[in-house]
Design an enzyme around this catalytic site. Structure first.
Site, mmCIF file in Angstrom:
data_model
loop_
_atom_site.group_PDB
_atom_site.id
_atom_site.type_symbol
_atom_site.label_atom_id
_atom_site.label_comp_id
_atom_site.label_asym_id
_atom_site.label_seq_id
_atom_site.Cartn_x
_atom_site.Cartn_y
_atom_site.Cartn_z
ATOM 1 N N HIS A 1 0.764 -1.263 -0.013
ATOM 2 C CA HIS A 1 0.174 -0.112 0.103
ATOM 3 C C HIS A 1 0.858 1.078 0.070
ATOM 4 O O HIS A 1 0.353 2.466 -0.470
ATOM 5 C CB HIS A 1 -0.996 -0.054 1.136
ATOM 6 C CG HIS A 1 -2.344 -0.820 0.865
ATOM 7 N ND1 HIS A 1 -2.222 -2.317 1.291
ATOM 8 C CD2 HIS A 1 -3.158 -0.711 -0.123
ATOM 9 C CE1 HIS A 1 -3.310 -3.029 0.803
ATOM 10 N NE2 HIS A 1 -4.048 -1.835 -0.019
ATOM 11 N N ARG B 1 -10.851 3.501 -0.834
ATOM 12 C CA ARG B 1 -10.213 2.895 -0.023
ATOM 13 C C ARG B 1 -10.574 3.766 1.348
ATOM 14 O O ARG B 1 -9.594 4.516 1.682
ATOM 15 C CB ARG B 1 -8.807 2.580 -0.109
ATOM 16 C CG ARG B 1 -8.349 1.652 -1.225
ATOM 17 C CD ARG B 1 -6.705 1.526 -1.266
ATOM 18 N NE ARG B 1 -6.213 0.365 -1.874
ATOM 19 C CZ ARG B 1 -5.869 0.390 -3.365
ATOM 20 N NH1 ARG B 1 -5.799 1.707 -4.059
ATOM 21 N NH2 ARG B 1 -5.506 -0.492 -3.714
ATOM 22 N N ARG C 1 -15.668 1.374 -1.020
ATOM 23 C CA ARG C 1 -15.523 -0.001 -0.285
ATOM 24 C C ARG C 1 -15.346 -0.047 1.263
ATOM 25 O O ARG C 1 -14.842 1.247 1.699
ATOM 26 C CB ARG C 1 -14.098 -0.271 -0.936
ATOM 27 C CG ARG C 1 -13.562 -1.714 -0.179
ATOM 28 C CD ARG C 1 -12.315 -2.200 -0.647
ATOM 29 N NE ARG C 1 -11.366 -1.479 0.101
ATOM 30 C CZ ARG C 1 -9.976 -1.698 -0.411
ATOM 31 N NH1 ARG C 1 -9.580 -2.877 -1.075
ATOM 32 N NH2 ARG C 1 -8.775 -1.210 0.199
ATOM 33 N N GLU D 1 -11.058 -10.988 -4.856
ATOM 34 C CA GLU D 1 -9.528 -10.966 -4.452
ATOM 35 C C GLU D 1 -9.229 -12.117 -3.838
ATOM 36 O O GLU D 1 -8.158 -12.343 -3.349
ATOM 37 C CB GLU D 1 -9.460 -9.673 -3.688
ATOM 38 C CG GLU D 1 -10.177 -9.310 -2.666
ATOM 39 C CD GLU D 1 -9.877 -8.008 -1.930
ATOM 40 O OE1 GLU D 1 -8.670 -7.464 -2.318
ATOM 41 O OE2 GLU D 1 -10.637 -7.568 -0.993
ATOM 42 N N ASN E 1 -4.597 -7.304 -6.592
ATOM 43 C CA ASN E 1 -3.314 -7.102 -5.773
ATOM 44 C C ASN E 1 -3.388 -8.247 -4.872
ATOM 45 O O ASN E 1 -2.459 -8.959 -4.747
ATOM 46 C CB ASN E 1 -3.197 -5.932 -4.880
ATOM 47 C CG ASN E 1 -3.280 -4.729 -6.070
ATOM 48 O OD1 ASN E 1 -3.097 -4.735 -6.931
ATOM 49 N ND2 ASN E 1 -3.656 -3.620 -5.364
ATOM 50 N N ASP E 2 -4.619 -8.589 -4.261
ATOM 51 C CA ASP E 2 -4.699 -9.828 -3.438
ATOM 52 C C ASP E 2 -4.975 -11.054 -4.022
ATOM 53 O O ASP E 2 -4.626 -12.045 -3.697
ATOM 54 C CB ASP E 2 -6.150 -9.488 -2.369
ATOM 55 C CG ASP E 2 -5.355 -8.509 -1.322
ATOM 56 O OD1 ASP E 2 -4.458 -8.735 -0.878
ATOM 57 O OD2 ASP E 2 -6.156 -7.603 -0.795
ATOM 58 N N ARG F 1 2.482 -9.851 -0.909
ATOM 59 C CA ARG F 1 2.472 -8.788 -1.737
ATOM 60 C C ARG F 1 3.635 -7.845 -1.246
ATOM 61 O O ARG F 1 3.947 -6.897 -1.926
ATOM 62 C CB ARG F 1 1.332 -8.311 -2.132
ATOM 63 C CG ARG F 1 0.349 -7.559 -0.838
ATOM 64 C CD ARG F 1 -0.927 -7.486 -1.273
ATOM 65 N NE ARG F 1 -1.128 -5.933 -1.301
ATOM 66 C CZ ARG F 1 -2.329 -5.484 -1.559
ATOM 67 N NH1 ARG F 1 -3.364 -6.113 -1.500
ATOM 68 N NH2 ARG F 1 -2.559 -4.043 -1.920
ATOM 69 N N CYS G 1 -9.876 -3.292 -9.993
ATOM 70 C CA CYS G 1 -9.376 -2.113 -9.492
ATOM 71 C C CYS G 1 -7.951 -2.518 -8.667
ATOM 72 O O CYS G 1 -7.677 -1.677 -8.154
ATOM 73 C CB CYS G 1 -10.521 -1.526 -8.310
ATOM 74 S SG CYS G 1 -10.806 -3.041 -6.932
#
Ligand code: PEP
Ligand code: MG
Length: 590
Positions: A200, A307, A343, A442, A465-466, A476, A513
């Protein structure tokens, strides 16, 4: 890096995570377990090191006197006297002479020389019979760490707000909350020892458009504060003491990038339409209502991922329902009629709260995170759901749950949402009864259960990403396994394909996303796989729009078909790069 001079050009390589080039003085953030760098100086470098040492002594003296003054006022002069011992040690002529000798004769850098000398004195004092002298060891350690901190960049993460001149930050790592608090005027760029493209911190750097390189491994040991460096966030390079030739070459790169930016700016009000007329929704990822302007400037049509956890970071208490409502409402109102996909809270992983007592281990990427945390903290969750519902009348708001692994979490979350709707109805508070609810896909189990999930929501947004980290079992955040983090891995693509098919069969739209959506190399592949929306960092939106507008769907579909039948992720990547470069060469000219 003993044996290497500090004035010749040197290149450190890491992972590029945020585009851009910057140059300036380096500030290495202190880290309590940091090893002291040992440099072998050339003759020409000796005076600078002596100067640094003397400056650090003077700064330490001022700090100790200020502390003494403060303590004298709050606790009395007697307590403040303990700092007299610190001042005496700081100015001890034997120590100072020996350090200067080590710099001049042994060609040691100031911090290494100082550490060597004070360690020797500490050991000698600890072995003394005299109790008074033995007790001074802790004073000497305290003084040593103060001087070393001052030599190596006296700030720690918490003090980044007080920078007095623009600099490139070099640190072992930066947390997302610190990154969020960086002052863009003072931070030219940053470089870290660890991290990866989808940590992040890296995502934040892109959002803030600060050039960044991570996973340099030993940057904090190989760079000292005050050195001059050039940071290339396109190629993942930090160049220490760049030569005139290097600076000239980079000047040309920067000029090219500026002209590309100007061309891209012209696309702002153009739709995300392929050459053969296929319309995509191109949205932006944001961290708060302050990003509204960046969304508009980027030419995105709304927000595909808000986020919300960033509202919870960098503060002592959780935000109230009203505060959250204000934030969501502001963004919805400013961007309407474009959608804003909010989200719900995704805390954990690499995002922590200071005001909630959860251990890092418990909230790891595999632990008490996101929807798992929210379902067990219904009051926190419901306050957020109510805030989102209330904001829904101000624009085109959609709500999305993170980290859904199967139908039960979705059912539980929807049940809490219904409770909130009932409460608002009872209190006469308006909300949009038709607000779309979606799920992030995800976790591999969610992709495989997409058919069942699709019956319960109105849209999916794929969090690559996940999804990649869980599918490939690649943390990650961990630079040691970053080479295994492969967006084009056939298994990842199969899961995306499965999700898109399930969504379309049941009339849902599906977006992406994760950071894959912000990588122009991946755009043809994702379009070919049939996604309806891409949501990227505002900084990347113009490039994604540019490439979309140069693509034709048959070539994108052909690539996706090839990918779904191919066993090798690298081959898929190569084909994707070839197509992306063929249709939009200027995007890759760096
Ligand atoms: C993702 O996992 O792809 C995603 C968008 O969520 P985050 O990066 O916030 O975990
Ligand atoms: Mg995620």
């Amino acid at each position: 890096m003993s044996g290497t001079g500090t004035t010749s050009e040197r290149v450190l390589r890491g992972i590029p995570v945020s585009n851009g080039v910057c140059r300036g003085k380096v500030l290495v953030l202190s880290n309590r377990e940091q090893t002291i760098p040992h440099l072998q100086l050339s003759d020409a470098e000796v005076p600078e090191q002596i100067h640094r040492f003397q400056e650090a002594l003077m700064l330490s003296r001022r700090q100790i006197q200020a502390l003494q003054h403060h303590l004298a006022q709050s606790m009395g002069a007697t307590d403040a006297m303990i700092f007299d011992a610190h001042l005496l040690l700081l100015e001890d002529p034997m120590i100072t002479e020996e350090v200067l000798g080590a710099i001049q004769r042994k060609r040691m850098n100031a911090e290494f020389a100082f550490q060597q000398v004070t360690e020797k004195y500490s050991a000698a004092m600890a072995a003394m019979e005299d109790e008074y002298l033995r007790e001074r060891v802790s004073d000497l350690k305290d003084v040593t760490s103060r001087v070393l901190n001052n030599l190596m960049g006296c700030l720690d993460e918490g003090q980044l707000g007080s920078l007095s001149e623009p600099c490139i930050i070099v640190s072992q790592d930066l947390t997302p909350s610190t990154t969020a608090a960086l002052n863009k005027k003072m931070v030219l760029g940053f470089a870290t020892d660890i991290g990866s493209r989808t940590s992040h911190t890296a995502i934040m750097a892109r959002a803030m458009q600060i050039p960044a390189v991570v996973a340099l491994e030993k940057a904090t040991l190989e760079i000292v504060s005050g050195q001059y460096a050039l940071l290339d966030g396109f190629n993942g390079i930090v160049i220490l003491n760049p030569t005139d030739q290097t600076l000239f070459e980079y000047g040309q790169l920067v000029r090219k990038q500026l002209s590309l930016h100007e061309n891209l700016r012209d696309l702002r009000d153009q739709p995300a339409l392929t050459l053969d007329g296929n319309r995509l929704l191109l949205s932006a990822n944001v961290e708060g209502a302050d990003d509204t302007e960046a969304v508009k400037v980027s030419g995105a049509e709304g927000v595909g991922l808000f986020r919300t956890e960033y509202l919870f970071l960098n503060r002592d208490t959780a935000p109230t329902e009203e505060e959250q409502y204000q934030e969501y409402q502001r963004m919805a109102e400013a961007l309407k009629p474009h959608p804003v996909v909010i989200r719900t809270l995704d805390l954990g992983g690499d995002k922590f709260l200071s005001h909630v007592n959860i251990s890092r281990e418990a909230s790891s990427f595999y632990g008490w995170r996101a929807i798992r945390f929210c379902l067990q903290q219904p009051e926190v969750f419901k306050a957020q759901l109510r805030a989102i519902l209330r904001a829904s009348v101000s624009g085109n708001v959609k709500l999305m749950y993170p980290m859904i692994s199967g139908i039960h979490e979705l059912d539980q979350a929807n049940a809490l949402l219904e409770q909130c709707q009932d409460e608002l109805r009872r209190d006469g508070v308006p909300y949009d009864h038709k607000m779309e609810i979606g799920a992030m896909i995800e976790i591999p189990s969610a992709a495989l259960a997409a058919n069942a999930l699709a019956k319960r929501v109105k849209f999916f947004s794929i969090g690559t990403n996940d999804l990649i980290q869980y599918t490939l079992a690649v943390d990650r955040m961990n630079e040691k396994v970053a080479h295994l983090y492969e967006p084009t891995h056939p298994s990842v693509l199969q899961l995306i394909h499965t999700t898109v098919l399930a969504a379309h069969q049941q009339g849902l739209w599906v977006g992406v996303c994760g950071e894959m959506a912000g990588d122009p190399v991946m755009t043809p592949l994702l379009l070919g796989l049939g996604v309806d929306e891409l949501s990227a960092s505002p900084a990347m939106v113009p490039q994604i729009k540019f490439i979309i507008r140069r693509l034709k769907m048959p070539e994108a579909r052909e690539l996706a078909e090839f990918a779904l039948g191919c066993e090798c992720g690298q081959e898929i990547l190569r084909r994707s790069q070839n197509l992306a470069r063929a249709v939009a060469p200027s995007l890759f000219d760096y």
